[in-house]
Design an enzyme around this catalytic site. Structure first.
Site, PDB file in Angstrom:
ATOM      1  N   ASP A 184       0.819  -1.216   0.000  1.00 15.39           N
ATOM      2  CA  ASP A 184       0.000   0.000   0.000  1.00 15.39           C
ATOM      3  C   ASP A 184       0.854   1.267   0.000  1.00 15.39           C
ATOM      4  O   ASP A 184       0.465   2.284  -0.577  1.00 15.39           O
ATOM      5  CB  ASP A 184      -0.909  -0.002   1.243  1.00 15.39           C
ATOM      6  N   ARG A 189      10.585  -2.328  11.061  1.00 13.83           N
ATOM      7  CA  ARG A 189      10.461  -2.697   9.648  1.00 13.83           C
ATOM      8  C   ARG A 189      11.200  -3.981   9.303  1.00 13.83           C
ATOM      9  O   ARG A 189      10.750  -4.778   8.476  1.00 13.83           O
ATOM     10  CB  ARG A 189      10.960  -1.566   8.745  1.00 13.83           C
TER      11      ARG A 189
HETATM   12  C1  LIG Z   1      -7.520 -10.088  18.516  1.00 14.29           C
HETATM   13  C2  LIG Z   1      -7.210  -9.891  17.072  1.00 14.29           C
HETATM   14  C3  LIG Z   1      -7.699  -8.602  16.557  1.00 14.29           C
HETATM   15  C4  LIG Z   1      -7.243  -8.382  15.159  1.00 14.29           C
HETATM   16  C5  LIG Z   1      -7.766  -7.115  14.617  1.00 14.29           C
HETATM   17  C6  LIG Z   1      -7.288  -6.907  13.262  1.00 14.29           C
HETATM   18  C7  LIG Z   1      -7.812  -5.653  12.657  1.00 14.29           C
HETATM   19  C8  LIG Z   1      -7.094  -5.449  11.400  1.00 14.29           C
HETATM   20  C9  LIG Z   1      -7.631  -4.297  10.612  1.00 14.29           C
HETATM   21  C10 LIG Z   1      -6.702  -4.027   9.515  1.00 14.29           C
HETATM   22  C11 LIG Z   1      -7.127  -2.845   8.746  1.00 14.29           C
HETATM   23  C12 LIG Z   1      -6.089  -2.536   7.758  1.00 14.29           C
HETATM   24  C13 LIG Z   1      -6.392  -1.296   7.074  1.00 14.29           C
HETATM   25  C14 LIG Z   1      -5.336  -0.994   6.101  1.00 14.29           C
HETATM   26  C15 LIG Z   1      -4.350  -0.207   6.336  1.00 14.29           C
HETATM   27  C16 LIG Z   1      -3.288   0.053   5.332  1.00 14.29           C
HETATM   28  O1  LIG Z   1      -3.539   1.257   4.689  1.00 14.29           O
HETATM   29  C17 LIG Z   1      -1.933   0.158   6.025  1.00 14.29           C
HETATM   30  C18 LIG Z   1      -0.839   0.156   4.984  1.00 14.29           C
HETATM   31  O2  LIG Z   1      -0.706  -1.077   4.417  1.00 14.29           O
HETATM   32  N1  LIG Z   1      -1.720  -0.956   6.904  1.00 14.29           N
HETATM   33  C19 LIG Z   1      -1.628  -0.779   8.205  1.00 14.29           C
HETATM   34  O3  LIG Z   1      -1.672   0.290   8.719  1.00 14.29           O
HETATM   35  C20 LIG Z   1      -1.462  -2.040   9.019  1.00 14.29           C
HETATM   36  C21 LIG Z   1      -2.420  -2.053  10.155  1.00 14.29           C
HETATM   37  C22 LIG Z   1      -2.325  -3.352  10.852  1.00 14.29           C
HETATM   38  C23 LIG Z   1      -3.063  -3.321  12.117  1.00 14.29           C
HETATM   39  C24 LIG Z   1      -2.895  -4.608  12.865  1.00 14.29           C
HETATM   40  C25 LIG Z   1      -3.568  -4.516  14.176  1.00 14.29           C
HETATM   41  C26 LIG Z   1      -3.404  -5.757  14.975  1.00 14.29           C
HETATM   42  C27 LIG Z   1      -4.107  -5.599  16.294  1.00 14.29           C
HETATM   43  C28 LIG Z   1      -3.828  -6.721  17.217  1.00 14.29           C
HETATM   44  C29 LIG Z   1      -4.483  -6.482  18.554  1.00 14.29           C
HETATM   45  C30 LIG Z   1      -4.291  -7.699  19.359  1.00 14.29           C
HETATM   46  C31 LIG Z   1      -4.789  -7.595  20.766  1.00 14.29           C
HETATM   47  C32 LIG Z   1      -4.385  -8.839  21.503  1.00 14.29           C
HETATM   48  C33 LIG Z   1      -4.639  -8.709  22.947  1.00 14.29           C
HETATM   49  C34 LIG Z   1      -4.002  -9.786  23.740  1.00 14.29           C
HETATM   50  N1  LIG Z   2      14.040   1.198  -3.060  1.00 13.49           N
HETATM   51  C1  LIG Z   2      13.465   1.544  -1.934  1.00 13.49           C
HETATM   52  N2  LIG Z   2      14.168   1.629  -0.767  1.00 13.49           N
HETATM   53  C2  LIG Z   2      13.572   1.930   0.388  1.00 13.49           C
HETATM   54  N3  LIG Z   2      12.246   2.204   0.522  1.00 13.49           N
HETATM   55  C3  LIG Z   2      11.495   2.132  -0.602  1.00 13.49           C
HETATM   56  C4  LIG Z   2      12.060   1.812  -1.865  1.00 13.49           C
HETATM   57  N4  LIG Z   2      11.066   1.828  -2.794  1.00 13.49           N
HETATM   58  C5  LIG Z   2       9.935   2.161  -2.130  1.00 13.49           C
HETATM   59  N5  LIG Z   2      10.176   2.347  -0.827  1.00 13.49           N
HETATM   60  C6  LIG Z   2       9.240   2.687   0.281  1.00 13.49           C
HETATM   61  O1  LIG Z   2       8.962   1.497   1.003  1.00 13.49           O
HETATM   62  C7  LIG Z   2       7.768   1.690   1.756  1.00 13.49           C
HETATM   63  C8  LIG Z   2       7.016   0.410   1.985  1.00 13.49           C
HETATM   64  O2  LIG Z   2       6.744  -0.188   0.811  1.00 13.49           O
HETATM   65  P1  LIG Z   2       5.511  -1.131   0.490  1.00 13.49           P
HETATM   66  O3  LIG Z   2       4.238  -0.452   0.665  1.00 13.49           O
HETATM   67  O4  LIG Z   2       5.805  -1.673  -0.878  1.00 13.49           O
HETATM   68  O5  LIG Z   2       5.642  -2.336   1.531  1.00 13.49           O
HETATM   69  P2  LIG Z   2       5.039  -2.611   2.980  1.00 13.49           P
HETATM   70  O6  LIG Z   2       5.074  -1.377   3.788  1.00 13.49           O
HETATM   71  O7  LIG Z   2       5.753  -3.794   3.487  1.00 13.49           O
HETATM   72  O8  LIG Z   2       3.561  -3.031   2.688  1.00 13.49           O
HETATM   73  P3  LIG Z   2       2.114  -2.383   3.055  1.00 13.49           P
HETATM   74  O9  LIG Z   2       2.216  -0.950   2.662  1.00 13.49           O
HETATM   75  O10 LIG Z   2       1.165  -3.158   2.219  1.00 13.49           O
HETATM   76  O11 LIG Z   2       1.887  -2.566   4.530  1.00 13.49           O
HETATM   77  C9  LIG Z   2       6.970   2.702   0.973  1.00 13.49           C
HETATM   78  O12 LIG Z   2       6.710   3.764   1.833  1.00 13.49           O
HETATM   79  C10 LIG Z   2       7.881   3.150  -0.158  1.00 13.49           C
HETATM   80  O13 LIG Z   2       7.880   4.561  -0.265  1.00 13.49           O
END
Ligand SMILES: CCCCCCCCCCCCC/C=C/[C@@H](O)[C@H](CO)NC(=O)CCCCCCCCCCCCCCC
Ligand SMILES: Nc1ncnc2c1ncn2[C@@H]1O[C@H](COP(=O)(O)OP(=O)(O)OP(=O)(O)O)[C@@H](O)[C@H]1O
Ligand SMILES: [Ca+2]
Length: 561
Positions: free
Chosen positions: A213, A320
């Site tokens: 993303d 990361r």
């Molecule tokens: C108990 C399990 C609960 C699980 C809940 C899961 C909810 C997941 C919702 C995901 C929504 C993603 C939205 C997309 C965002 C993207 O633009 C962005 C870039 O790739 N990704 C993130 O920000 C990545 C965001 C990733 C967030 C992960 C959150 C995980 C939460 C875990 C909480 C666990 C509590 C456990 C207590 C013992």
């Molecule tokens: N050659 C590069 N070196 C370092 N960073 C880079 C390079 N090319 C792109 N990026 C940066 O890497 C970051 C993460 O990339 P990308 O979204 O592909 O993967 P991710 O973060 O693992 O996945 P997601 O966004 O789905 O959670 C982006 O913010 C992008 O700007």
């Protein structure tokens, strides 16, 4: 009045050809390529002798899902797909000319595969006639891209972007005669800057992003900025009507969340995405613009999250090196810290004709809500010139203590949450769903989070509110000072500072605790006070939205044709 009947497809070619050593009636019309086994007298059993010919044994491939056709060069005639079989001498000699058609086949979980059928002809003229007829039909599909500009982030997700592209995607593009210019990025923002300032976009029919993303976010920032710049539109003005981008974007998922790919295709499978690009799909998408005091900050298409998701992201950026698992570790840590933030949200609700976030109906391929023109989508110049109160809807204001403030321009479905943050949000309706999670107990918040992973309604809690909006503003209770902003910027870029550690561990100091950061499609926004506006259908993807499950499960039947 009589209803206008659609024209029946035009028959183009029909011959008896052989496949796997059996005779088939093969037909090409302007809509389908079909092959049906010719039933011999001996094969007709007593059971089916008087019945209709069964659809089983008949295959229909829509012309728009044919990837390519090639004359097959064989030393010895083969009778099946990729298998050598004993062929009776007479048949082998009479069927030594063949052509292979590659086409899209649907498998489980919205995945597409490239399938092949090799049909044998008695003479070369007939074989070439078939190849030419199919190629002619393919050449009429002008929506298909011929030349693409590909950016690969070699460090996204599990660092597999380059391999995924070379092994799974490039062969499909080359089979479909798509030519490509490939750039493997060398730094963050390389793709954005190249698109914004250097790329000769006239040469291409689309841009492909291999990554997650964050990489997709780079691509849209480059394309949108370039389009506005070329048209003399000032992105810094929050009330500007932005110009839609003409080039379509393809996403080959190779990131950690891949939410934009998952929510527009239904899977995060690189082959499926490559095939959606080849067939020339087009899916418009809404984009949020984010401003701070008339300064443009960023665009967002998926999640814009303050509080919980902002804190998860800030913490995860320091991890990361862990790859996708960083989000789970930071998720648990953030959950346990249970921080809440005070502030005021003002928003302009959407018209009711675009549905509500509590609808059971979800945005699917050919979605009526996204397709129909609605007053909501046409934010015209006239409308911009009249005051807020005269516009349809009145701004509403909510003050409080929040664990999370999330805005989802689309469902944000991803493998972690298959129905997404807002399951009924639409890809291209000109609105976003604003989800407010008020301060509640850890146990209640866990119940809410858990519902993102199952079928239960995550909005059905007294501490959760959800609104469908066109614009919103957030103002934190405590104003941002320059030093706080600088502090969050430093945190966002992974530079940990001694000062920030003291503030976090010192309960009397509200410095770091007063504000969270916004998670903007996986990138950190240091400003807490922001203005957000949804721009309807500003970009287009090589996708078609998630297809209804029945399309995957039922093969084409005679009645459907
Ligand atoms: C108990 C399990 C609960 C699980 C809940 C899961 C909810 C997941 C919702 C995901 C929504 C993603 C939205 C997309 C965002 C993207 O633009 C962005 C870039 O790739 N990704 C993130 O920000 C990545 C965001 C990733 C967030 C992960 C959150 C995980 C939460 C875990 C909480 C666990 C509590 C456990 C207590 C013992
Ligand atoms: N050659 C590069 N070196 C370092 N960073 C880079 C390079 N090319 C792109 N990026 C940066 O890497 C970051 C993460 O990339 P990308 O979204 O592909 O993967 P991710 O973060 O693992 O996945 P997601 O966004 O789905 O959670 C982006 O913010 C992008 O700007
Ligand atoms: Ca939307």
């Amino acid at each position: 009045m009589q209803e206008k009947q659609p024209k029946p497809p035009l028959l183009l070619l029909s011959s008896q050809l052989s496949l796997q050593n059996r005779g088939y009636e093969v037909t090409l019309n302007s809509a389908f390529l079909s092959w049906k086994e010719v039933e011999t007298r001996q094969k007709r059993t007593a059971a089916n002798i008087y019945g209709p010919l069964k659809a089983a044994g008949s295959h229909y491939v829509p012309v728009c899902e044919i990837i390519s056709v090639q004359e097959t060069e064989e030393d010895c005639p083969s009778t099946g797909i990729g298998k050598w079989q004993k062929v009776p001498q007479s048949l082998a000699e009479s069927n030594q000319y063949a052509f292979t058609v590659s086409y899209v086949e649907r498998t489980q979980k919205h995945r597409w595969r490239c399938s092949e059928v090799t049909l044998h002809c008695t003479d070369r003229t007939l074989c070439l006639q078939w190849v030419q007829a199919i190629r002619e039909q393919l050449s009429l599909l002008t929506i298909r891209p011929k030349r693409l500009l590909v950016y690969i982030n070699p460090y996204g997700g599990k660092h597999r972007g380059k391999r995924i592209y070379e092994q799974k995607v490039a062969p499909i593009f080359s089979r479909a005669s798509i030519s490509t210019d490939v750039i493997v990025t060398e730094r963050a923002n390389h793709a954005r800057d190249h698109l914004k300032m250097e790329a000769d976009l006239k040469k291409y029919d689309g841009v492909v992003c291999v990554g997650g993303d964050g990489m997709f976010s780079e691509i849209i920032h480059g394309l949108i900025s370039r389009t506005q710049c070329d048209s003399g539109v000032d992105q810094n003005r929050a009330d500007e009507t932005l110009i839609p981008c003409s080039l379509r974007i393809g996403i080959i998922p190779a990131g950690s969340t891949d939410c934009i790919c998952y929510a527009t295709v239904g899977s995060n499978d690189p082959v499926t995405s490559a095939l959606h690009i080849v067939v020339g799909d087009s899916q418009p998408m809404d984009v949020c613009s984010i401003h701070h005091n008339n300064t443009f900050l960023r665009y967002s298409v998926s999640l814009l999250g303050y509080g919980f998701y902002g804190d998860v992201l800030t913490d995860s950026e320091r991890k990361r090196w862990m790859g996708p698992a960083r989000y789970d570790i930071s998720g648990v840590k953030t959950f346990l810290s249970h921080r809440y933030y005070e502030g005021t949200i003002s928003f302009l609700p959407a018209d009711e004709n675009v549905g509500t976030p509590r609808d059971k109906l979800q945005c699917r391929s050919g979605c009526n809500i996204c397709r129909l023109p609605s007053a909501d989508k046409q934010v015209s110049k006239d409308e911009e010139s009249i005051s807020d109160t005269e516009k349809k809807g009145v701004w509403q204001v909510i003050r409080g203590k929040f664990l999370a403030i999330n805005a989802a321009c689309m469902s944000c479905a991803c493998p972690r949450s298959p129905k997404g943050l807002s399951p009924a949000a639409h890809l291209a309706d000109g609105t976003a769903d604003l989800i407010l999670v008020r301060k509640c107990s850890r146990f209640d918040f866990l119940r809410h989070l858990l519902r993102h992973t199952n079928k239960d309604d995550q909005f059905d809690h007294p501490f959760v509110e959800v609104y469908r909006v066109r614009q919103f503003r957030f103002t934190p209770r405590y104003e941002d000072t320059d030093s706080e902003l600088e502090l969050r910027e430093a945190e966002g870029s992974g530079r940990k500072r001694f000062f920030s550690q003291i503030c976090r561990e010192h309960p009397a100091c509200t410095c770091s605790l007063a504000h969270s950061s916004w998670n903007c499609d996986g990138e950190i926004l240091p400003h807490a006070a922001i203005q957000v506006r949804v721009h309807c259908q500003l970009i287009k993807l090589f996708a078609r939205g998630i297809e209804e499950q029945s399309v995957f499960e039922e093969p084409y039947t005679l009645s459907a044709i």
